[in-house]
Design a protein around this motif. Structure first.
Motif, PDB file in Angstrom:
ATOM      1  N   GLY A 113      45.942  40.965  47.338  1.00  0.00           N
ATOM      2  CA  GLY A 113      45.482  40.996  45.965  1.00  0.00           C
ATOM      3  C   GLY A 113      44.290  40.083  45.738  1.00  0.00           C
ATOM      4  O   GLY A 113      44.077  39.126  46.468  1.00  0.00           O
ATOM      5  N   MET A 114      43.501  40.414  44.713  1.00  0.00           N
ATOM      6  CA  MET A 114      42.334  39.614  44.331  1.00  0.00           C
ATOM      7  C   MET A 114      41.356  39.441  45.493  1.00  0.00           C
ATOM      8  O   MET A 114      40.803  38.364  45.715  1.00  0.00           O
ATOM      9  CB  MET A 114      42.780  38.262  43.777  1.00  0.00           C
ATOM     10  N   CYS A 115      41.174  40.505  46.251  1.00  0.00           N
ATOM     11  CA  CYS A 115      40.287  40.476  47.421  1.00  0.00           C
ATOM     12  C   CYS A 115      38.830  40.584  46.975  1.00  0.00           C
ATOM     13  O   CYS A 115      38.421  41.600  46.389  1.00  0.00           O
ATOM     14  CB  CYS A 115      40.630  41.623  48.373  1.00  0.00           C
ATOM     15  N   GLU A 158      36.090  48.209  37.061  1.00  0.00           N
ATOM     16  CA  GLU A 158      36.461  46.882  36.582  1.00  0.00           C
ATOM     17  C   GLU A 158      37.928  46.851  36.203  1.00  0.00           C
ATOM     18  O   GLU A 158      38.529  47.869  35.853  1.00  0.00           O
ATOM     19  CB  GLU A 158      35.599  46.478  35.376  1.00  0.00           C
ATOM     20  N   GLY A 159      38.508  45.651  36.281  1.00  0.00           N
ATOM     21  CA  GLY A 159      39.906  45.476  35.888  1.00  0.00           C
ATOM     22  C   GLY A 159      40.832  45.473  37.086  1.00  0.00           C
ATOM     23  O   GLY A 159      40.516  46.001  38.151  1.00  0.00           O
ATOM     24  N   ARG A 160      42.017  44.859  36.905  1.00  0.00           N
ATOM     25  CA  ARG A 160      42.957  44.711  38.006  1.00  0.00           C
ATOM     26  C   ARG A 160      43.482  46.040  38.525  1.00  0.00           C
ATOM     27  O   ARG A 160      43.750  46.178  39.721  1.00  0.00           O
ATOM     28  CB  ARG A 160      44.141  43.831  37.570  1.00  0.00           C
ATOM     29  N   GLU A 161      43.637  47.035  37.670  1.00  0.00           N
ATOM     30  CA  GLU A 161      44.149  48.324  38.141  1.00  0.00           C
ATOM     31  C   GLU A 161      43.178  48.950  39.133  1.00  0.00           C
ATOM     32  O   GLU A 161      43.585  49.454  40.187  1.00  0.00           O
ATOM     33  CB  GLU A 161      44.371  49.273  36.963  1.00  0.00           C
ATOM     34  N   ALA A 162      41.897  48.904  38.803  1.00  0.00           N
ATOM     35  CA  ALA A 162      40.885  49.458  39.697  1.00  0.00           C
ATOM     36  C   ALA A 162      40.796  48.647  40.988  1.00  0.00           C
ATOM     37  O   ALA A 162      40.699  49.204  42.087  1.00  0.00           O
ATOM     38  CB  ALA A 162      39.526  49.483  38.991  1.00  0.00           C
ATOM     39  N   GLU A 163      40.845  47.330  40.850  1.00  0.00           N
ATOM     40  CA  GLU A 163      40.758  46.470  42.027  1.00  0.00           C
ATOM     41  C   GLU A 163      41.950  46.675  42.952  1.00  0.00           C
ATOM     42  O   GLU A 163      41.793  46.733  44.177  1.00  0.00           O
ATOM     43  CB  GLU A 163      40.663  45.003  41.592  1.00  0.00           C
ATOM     44  N   ALA A 198      50.246  46.968  55.238  1.00  0.00           N
ATOM     45  CA  ALA A 198      50.958  46.013  54.398  1.00  0.00           C
ATOM     46  C   ALA A 198      50.013  45.477  53.335  1.00  0.00           C
ATOM     47  O   ALA A 198      48.780  45.559  53.462  1.00  0.00           O
ATOM     48  CB  ALA A 198      51.526  44.871  55.239  1.00  0.00           C
ATOM     49  N   PHE A 199      50.597  44.922  52.288  1.00  0.00           N
ATOM     50  CA  PHE A 199      49.797  44.385  51.186  1.00  0.00           C
ATOM     51  C   PHE A 199      50.508  43.170  50.603  1.00  0.00           C
ATOM     52  O   PHE A 199      51.705  43.220  50.314  1.00  0.00           O
ATOM     53  CB  PHE A 199      49.613  45.450  50.097  1.00  0.00           C
ATOM     54  N   PHE A 200      49.765  42.076  50.462  1.00  0.00           N
ATOM     55  CA  PHE A 200      50.320  40.839  49.923  1.00  0.00           C
ATOM     56  C   PHE A 200      49.582  40.493  48.634  1.00  0.00           C
ATOM     57  O   PHE A 200      48.418  40.093  48.669  1.00  0.00           O
ATOM     58  CB  PHE A 200      50.166  39.711  50.946  1.00  0.00           C
TER      59      PHE A 200
END
Length: 222
Positions: A113-115, A158-163, A198-200
């Protein structure tokens, strides 16, 4: 124990060397047999391809001992497609070594996340910059250009959903690119090598694993 080697005006170095002292006392000294065995070579069964982001250290997340996992880290945890053009193919070289020499049994691509790399791929903020001013980053994350289009169409840029959608798409891109390497492809088809995604997220500390049957990421319920 006072560190006499760190300079007074180097608090960063001082923290590192203080950490090294802790490692010597708690990580090395109590496990000397393990370190002695590693002098004979390494035999990791898993390769982890992760992001260079300082918040996602695979050894810490999976709580493994030295010698257990073979790790490659780069911006956005990307694997380029197989190619033989001249150049410095760092990820490809590490992959070749892990598969052909170490003979790992599994390869895990772990996004997070937040990459920043995935965000830059989504916004294309670095595009047009010259090398040394963002151009190296732009060229590297252009590996995600094809995957970016459907993400941007569905979620915007833009936004967390898109990211988050871009971060998950990046893992899938790397898994697909792994299969373009003949040495990987043949071993996967022979059943001697398995690929995992995997995703952290970082924020909640819950690891997500890509379900091969559904193609979706789901929280690990251990």
């Amino acid at each position: 124990m006072t560190n006499t080697n760190a300079t007074p005006d180097s608090p960063v170095l001082d923290r590192l060397l203080t950490g090294y002292q802790r490692f010597r006392e708690t990580g090395w000294a109590p496990h000397r047999d393990r370190w002695a065995a590693l002098k004979e070579g390494q035999q990791p069964e898993v390769m982890v391809i992760a992001c260079s982001d300082s918040r996602v250290d695979p050894s810490q997340i999976f709580d493994v001992d030295p010698g257990e996992i073979f790790v490659v880290r780069n911006v956005a945890a990307l694997v380029p497609p197989f190619e033989t053009t001249p150049g410095h193919h760092g990820v490809s070289a590490a992959l070749e070594f892990a598969v052909q020499v170490l003979k790992v049994k599994e390869i895990m691509v772990m996004g997070h996340g937040m990459c920043g790399g995935c965000k830059a791929a989504l916004t294309q903020a670095m595009h047009g910059n010259e090398p040394g001013r963002g151009g190296f980053i732009a060229n590297w994350i252009s590996l995600l250009d094809e995957a970016r289009a459907p993400v941007a169409a569905a979620h915007g840029i833009e936004g967390r959903e898109a990211e988050r959608a871009m971060e998950l798409a990046a893992v899938r891109v790397s898994l697909d690119n792994l299969m373009t390497f003949p040495c990987v492809n043949s071993k996967v088809k022979a059943g001697t090598l398995r690929l995992r995604g995997a995703f952290f997220p970082i924020a909640d500390g819950v690891l997500h694993i890509l379900d091969e049957s559904t193609g979706e990421f789901a929280p690990f319920a251990g």
